[in-house]
Design an enzyme around this catalytic site. Sequence first.
Site, short mmCIF file in Angstrom:
data_model
loop_
_atom_site.label_atom_id
_atom_site.label_comp_id
_atom_site.label_asym_id
_atom_site.label_seq_id
_atom_site.Cartn_x
_atom_site.Cartn_y
_atom_site.Cartn_z
N TRP A 97 0.79 -1.27 -0.12
CA TRP A 97 -0.11 0.10 -0.02
C TRP A 97 0.97 1.12 0.05
O TRP A 97 1.65 1.46 0.90
CB TRP A 97 -0.99 0.04 1.34
CG TRP A 97 -1.79 -1.07 1.35
CD1 TRP A 97 -1.33 -2.61 1.48
CD2 TRP A 97 -3.20 -1.27 1.35
NE1 TRP A 97 -2.36 -3.38 1.69
CE2 TRP A 97 -3.50 -2.48 1.48
CE3 TRP A 97 -4.17 -0.23 1.50
CZ2 TRP A 97 -5.11 -2.95 1.61
CZ3 TRP A 97 -5.54 -0.76 1.78
CH2 TRP A 97 -5.91 -1.88 1.70
N ARG A 109 2.25 9.64 -6.80
CA ARG A 109 1.33 10.54 -7.93
C ARG A 109 0.81 9.99 -9.00
O ARG A 109 1.43 9.19 -9.64
CB ARG A 109 2.14 11.89 -8.04
CG ARG A 109 3.17 11.88 -9.12
CD ARG A 109 3.78 13.07 -9.28
NE ARG A 109 4.69 13.38 -10.34
CZ ARG A 109 6.02 13.43 -10.53
NH1 ARG A 109 6.64 13.80 -9.16
NH2 ARG A 109 6.57 13.65 -11.52
N GLN A 159 11.18 1.94 -5.45
CA GLN A 159 10.11 2.07 -4.31
C GLN A 159 9.54 0.61 -4.44
O GLN A 159 9.40 -0.08 -5.24
CB GLN A 159 9.07 3.25 -4.52
CG GLN A 159 9.88 4.31 -4.28
CD GLN A 159 8.74 5.64 -4.31
OE1 GLN A 159 7.51 5.53 -4.51
NE2 GLN A 159 9.35 6.71 -4.18
N HIS A 160 8.58 0.32 -3.32
CA HIS A 160 8.28 -1.01 -3.25
C HIS A 160 7.19 -1.43 -4.28
O HIS A 160 7.13 -2.49 -4.73
CB HIS A 160 7.49 -1.28 -1.87
CG HIS A 160 8.48 -1.25 -0.93
ND1 HIS A 160 8.29 -1.35 0.47
CD2 HIS A 160 10.05 -1.72 -0.72
CE1 HIS A 160 9.06 -1.68 1.22
NE2 HIS A 160 10.21 -1.70 0.52
N GLU A 188 6.39 19.45 -6.24
CA GLU A 188 6.74 18.28 -5.32
C GLU A 188 7.22 18.51 -3.93
O GLU A 188 7.49 19.93 -3.67
CB GLU A 188 7.91 17.31 -5.88
CG GLU A 188 7.14 16.39 -6.75
CD GLU A 188 6.55 14.87 -5.86
OE1 GLU A 188 6.61 15.61 -4.59
OE2 GLU A 188 5.99 14.06 -6.64
#
Length: 494
Positions: free
Chosen positions: A167, A171, A188-189, A279
């Site tokens: 989870w 963006r 990232q996962h 960002e």
Amino acid sequence: MKHLKSLREFIDELEKIGDVQTIDKEVDWNLEVGAIIRRCYDLRAPAPLFTNLTGYQGTGFRLFGAPGALSSSEYPLARIALALGLPAAATGQQIVEQLVAARSKPGIPPVVVPSESAPCKENIMVGDAIDLLAFPTPLIHGNDGGRYIQTYGMNIAKTPDGSWTNWSVNRMMIAGKDTLACLIPGPQHLGVIRSKWTELGKPMPIALAIGVEPGLPFVGGMPLPEGADESHFLGALFGEGLELVPAETVDLLVPASAEMVIEGYISLDETVVEGPMNEFPGYNATEASPKQLFKVTAITYRDGALQAIVAAGPPVEEDHTIIGTTSAAEILYLLREAGLPAASAWYNFEAAVHWLTVSVRRDWHETLGISSTELIDRIAGVIFAGKPSVNAPKILVVEDDIDITDLSEVVWAFATRSHPERGEFHFPNKLSMQLAVYLSEEESHTFKAGKVIYNCLLADLYPAGSRPVKGSFENGWPTEIQERVLANWGAYGF
């Protein structure tokens, strides 16, 4: 612990403390919404709830801005605290300790509930009926490349063998009525899981849940270890499983109380131009470039669906409160697990998660019998070992006489305790965020850059009993004088 199980319950709790501003005046989704949210950040105003959006009158659709930002009320951390089950008056260190305590507990898996009673299933779009533009997703910033529907939702994906569900918050920009452009960085996962689907030559099933219960974005932003299911951690935090229902067109479970769920697949090889977007470092520094294509296969949503909106930019906004709070908790947990006398950890929100402060107990020198240089090396060995180090390019280490949630104390400690020559310790080529504006092109693409730890420790410089003591109100006067001054403060005319 009070588990708020929907965005609507969360808003109700915020209204009780005066931290919601309902705006019934017509507001344009095209930039005006974003400007109001940004102004709310700057003033620490109540969270804006937009009910009358240009071109969407009569739909019942609403927008909720600044859902995890700071408040100007007597409870500055109320939105963070309430989201994580604590009273609105909770302090930063109490919030961090609550997360650390949950990390020590076994996870509690979600509970599957009947779809027929799930609010997120009140309306269903499939096939030609799918239309992302039916919802009042705002164009947030004047220099954004498009309308970002995913700024505070949950991306849900699992490995092909079903052993790990992740989870996360990444963006996503509307590219067409049934397509999204997605930022999915490889390290990232979400990127790790996508690579496993790519290896099989299959598009990755994904669900985007928008308007979720308030605790989910926080656990989604926490740097839990690879393989950890954030929904299980949420269960441990609240002592009960998250309520989920099966998605309509993909083999995933989604939050029953979500305001909206967008289902589909990340294409194997199709891309679409995404960006630029303001960002979290505080700059519009990202350029438009090809990103992964999300092909939508279904949209389910509640009557009068609410979208939670973040207007990313300079501090303090949700990127800073979420990443800062949860990353500090994970780092504190890991330091303690390594046997270090860590008292607390905190990302000062004003530094846009570029600056972490770690405090250690004042007796660390006697307890460990090592120098501050050795302690810094041990701290670095823990923090720089994995994902938690991504957003910690600059770290200050202080003793626990400093309130590390008070930026003025942290600045004072840094300025007066870190030696200009011997106080800096550099660690090259460590895992790094990609969006810092000072990075070279190579560093941004490789997610590798240097880190620095500033030694603001005093205990090994002075014998016990002769160390400098803060000349503060609490330390500089006898208790009876402190009490007399406090009791007579009004009588003095203040």
